[in-house]
Design a protein around this motif. Structure first.
Motif, PDB file in Angstrom:
ATOM      1  N   PHE A  67      -8.516   7.064   5.626  1.00 27.07           N
ATOM      2  CA  PHE A  67      -8.866   5.654   5.505  1.00 27.07           C
ATOM      3  C   PHE A  67      -8.248   5.050   4.236  1.00 27.07           C
ATOM      4  N   SER A  68      -7.977   5.892   3.243  1.00 28.04           N
ATOM      5  CA  SER A  68      -7.266   5.421   2.052  1.00 28.04           C
ATOM      6  C   SER A  68      -5.764   5.648   2.204  1.00 28.04           C
ATOM      7  N   ALA A  69      -5.381   6.692   2.974  1.00 31.60           N
ATOM      8  CA  ALA A  69      -3.979   6.976   3.342  1.00 31.60           C
ATOM      9  C   ALA A  69      -3.002   6.784   2.184  1.00 31.60           C
ATOM     10  N   PRO A  70      -3.053   7.637   1.152  1.00 26.47           N
ATOM     11  CA  PRO A  70      -2.175   7.470  -0.010  1.00 26.47           C
ATOM     12  C   PRO A  70      -0.689   7.620   0.300  1.00 26.47           C
ATOM     13  N   TRP A  71      -0.341   8.172   1.457  1.00 27.27           N
ATOM     14  CA  TRP A  71       1.065   8.333   1.832  1.00 27.27           C
ATOM     15  C   TRP A  71       1.647   7.053   2.431  1.00 27.27           C
ATOM     16  N   THR A  72       0.802   6.009   2.583  1.00 28.26           N
ATOM     17  CA  THR A  72       1.280   4.734   3.107  1.00 28.26           C
ATOM     18  C   THR A  72       1.290   3.691   1.997  1.00 28.26           C
ATOM     19  N   THR A  73       1.887   2.547   2.276  1.00 25.14           N
ATOM     20  CA  THR A  73       1.935   1.458   1.294  1.00 25.14           C
ATOM     21  C   THR A  73       0.701   0.575   1.433  1.00 25.14           C
ATOM     22  N   SER A  74       0.490  -0.274   0.433  1.00 24.04           N
ATOM     23  CA  SER A  74      -0.643  -1.203   0.479  1.00 24.04           C
ATOM     24  C   SER A  74      -0.548  -2.134   1.677  1.00 24.04           C
ATOM     25  N   LEU A  75       0.672  -2.566   2.002  1.00 22.61           N
ATOM     26  CA  LEU A  75       0.859  -3.451   3.153  1.00 22.61           C
ATOM     27  C   LEU A  75       0.490  -2.735   4.442  1.00 22.61           C
ATOM     28  N   GLU A  76       0.936  -1.506   4.595  1.00 15.00           N
ATOM     29  CA  GLU A  76       0.602  -0.744   5.804  1.00 15.00           C
ATOM     30  C   GLU A  76      -0.905  -0.597   5.949  1.00 15.00           C
ATOM     31  N   ARG A  77      -1.571  -0.281   4.857  1.00 18.85           N
ATOM     32  CA  ARG A  77      -3.028  -0.098   4.914  1.00 18.85           C
ATOM     33  C   ARG A  77      -3.743  -1.397   5.268  1.00 18.85           C
ATOM     34  N   SER A  78      -3.188  -2.531   4.836  1.00 16.89           N
ATOM     35  CA  SER A  78      -3.823  -3.821   5.144  1.00 16.89           C
ATOM     36  C   SER A  78      -3.757  -4.122   6.642  1.00 16.89           C
ATOM     37  N   LEU A  79      -2.836  -3.476   7.342  1.00 18.36           N
ATOM     38  CA  LEU A  79      -2.666  -3.705   8.774  1.00 18.36           C
ATOM     39  C   LEU A  79      -3.369  -2.651   9.626  1.00 18.36           C
ATOM     40  N   HIS A  80      -3.953  -1.658   8.986  1.00 18.19           N
ATOM     41  CA  HIS A  80      -4.568  -0.554   9.723  1.00 18.19           C
ATOM     42  C   HIS A  80      -5.846  -0.956  10.446  1.00 18.19           C
ATOM     43  N   TRP A  81      -6.053  -0.331  11.570  1.00 16.59           N
ATOM     44  CA  TRP A  81      -7.311  -0.403  12.318  1.00 16.59           C
ATOM     45  C   TRP A  81      -7.798   1.039  12.492  1.00 16.59           C
ATOM     46  N   ILE A  82      -8.876   1.388  11.805  1.00 18.72           N
ATOM     47  CA  ILE A  82      -9.454   2.736  11.860  1.00 18.72           C
ATOM     48  C   ILE A  82      -8.383   3.801  11.614  1.00 18.72           C
ATOM     49  N   GLY A  83      -7.762   3.708  10.468  1.00 21.48           N
ATOM     50  CA  GLY A  83      -6.843   4.759  10.038  1.00 21.48           C
ATOM     51  C   GLY A  83      -5.473   4.764  10.673  1.00 21.48           C
ATOM     52  N   GLY A  84      -5.044   3.656  11.254  1.00 23.18           N
ATOM     53  CA  GLY A  84      -3.719   3.621  11.863  1.00 23.18           C
ATOM     54  C   GLY A  84      -3.444   2.277  12.522  1.00 23.18           C
ATOM     55  N   TRP A  85      -2.339   2.221  13.275  1.00 24.51           N
ATOM     56  CA  TRP A  85      -1.957   0.955  13.902  1.00 24.51           C
ATOM     57  C   TRP A  85      -2.880   0.632  15.078  1.00 24.51           C
ATOM     58  N   ARG A  86      -3.055  -0.642  15.339  1.00 25.25           N
ATOM     59  CA  ARG A  86      -3.917  -1.087  16.442  1.00 25.25           C
ATOM     60  C   ARG A  86      -3.177  -0.872  17.770  1.00 25.25           C
TER      61      ARG A  86
END
Length: 227
Positions: A67-86
């Motif tokens: 849910f914090s996903a440090p291997w992704t960027t802040s932008l990617e995390r802002s687009l996440h739905w429950i730990g990944g893409w919708r």
């Protein structure tokens, strides 16, 4: 963490697969080309399945990391739905690519020439995509409700026993796994109803969207870090 190293390797392998798909003869003109394209599509799908297998195994040990996903960027995390893409993003992508390609070939298509690409989806394919989108929206809503219930049940988490907290994390891991299963199922079902050429175009477009968002996110994070 171990998953971050796995992800970095997996991401680079995805780039290589997309390069191979992009270089494949499209439209395929010989049986050899058809076979090559089908094999590349199968290879790409196996690559995604491997990602979700590794993610599921790692989440059992540290679900909050996803849910914090440090291997992704802040932008990617802002687009996440429950730990990944919708999952429903995949349908928007199909419609967008189909519209772009249709407009570029509209004269040929109106004259009865078939391009065989995503701009040349049959009425049956459009109908099935629409049906799948409705089903996926409902499943997304069900999983979102499940996460909401989990959040409501954890308002008193600080007052629970250690074992109770572990069980709550196990439940969260199961919710994440359901979301990931829907993500993978969505891609697999779409690829199954498309021709190999259309599936290759869809997979390339999906990966390029992933690469683009990640690249943009890296630039944004760098700018934020230097400000």
């Amino acid at each position: 963490m171990l998953f971050q190293r796995f992800y970095d390797t997996w991401f680079e392998q995805l780039r290589q697969l997309v390069q191979q798909l992009s270089e494949a003869p499209i439209p395929p003109t010989t049986e050899e080309h058809h076979l090559q394209l089908r094999q590349l599509v199968h290879k790409a799908m196996s690559h995604y399945a491997e990602y979700y297998r590794a993610k599921s195994a790692a989440a059992k040990h540290d679900v909050l990391a996803f849910f914090s996903a440090p291997w992704t960027t802040s932008l990617e995390r802002s687009l996440h739905w429950i730990g990944g893409w919708r999952p429903t993003t995949a349908f928007h992508l199909v419609y967008t690519e189909s519209s772009i390609l249709f407009e570029s070939h509209v004269v040929d298509i109106l004259r009865g020439f078939h391009t065989g690409d995503l701009g040349d989806l049959s009425p049956g394919q459009f109908r099935r995509v629409s049906e799948l989108q409705i089903e996926t929206v409902q499943q997304e809503n069900d999983i979102t409700d499940e996460l909401s219930d989990w959040q409501d049940d954890t308002t008193d988490i600080l007052g629970t026993k250690y074992g109770d907290g572990d069980r709550k994390m196990e439940k969260l891991a199961k919710i994440l796994e359901r979301a990931d299963q829907l993500r993978l199922k969505t891609i697999e079902t779409l690829v199954e109803l498309l021709t190999p050429q259309q599936a290759a175009e869809f997979l390339v477009a999906a990966a390029e969207l992933h690469f683009g968002v990640r690249g943009w996110g890296i630039r944004v994070d760098r700018e934020r870090g230097s400000s």
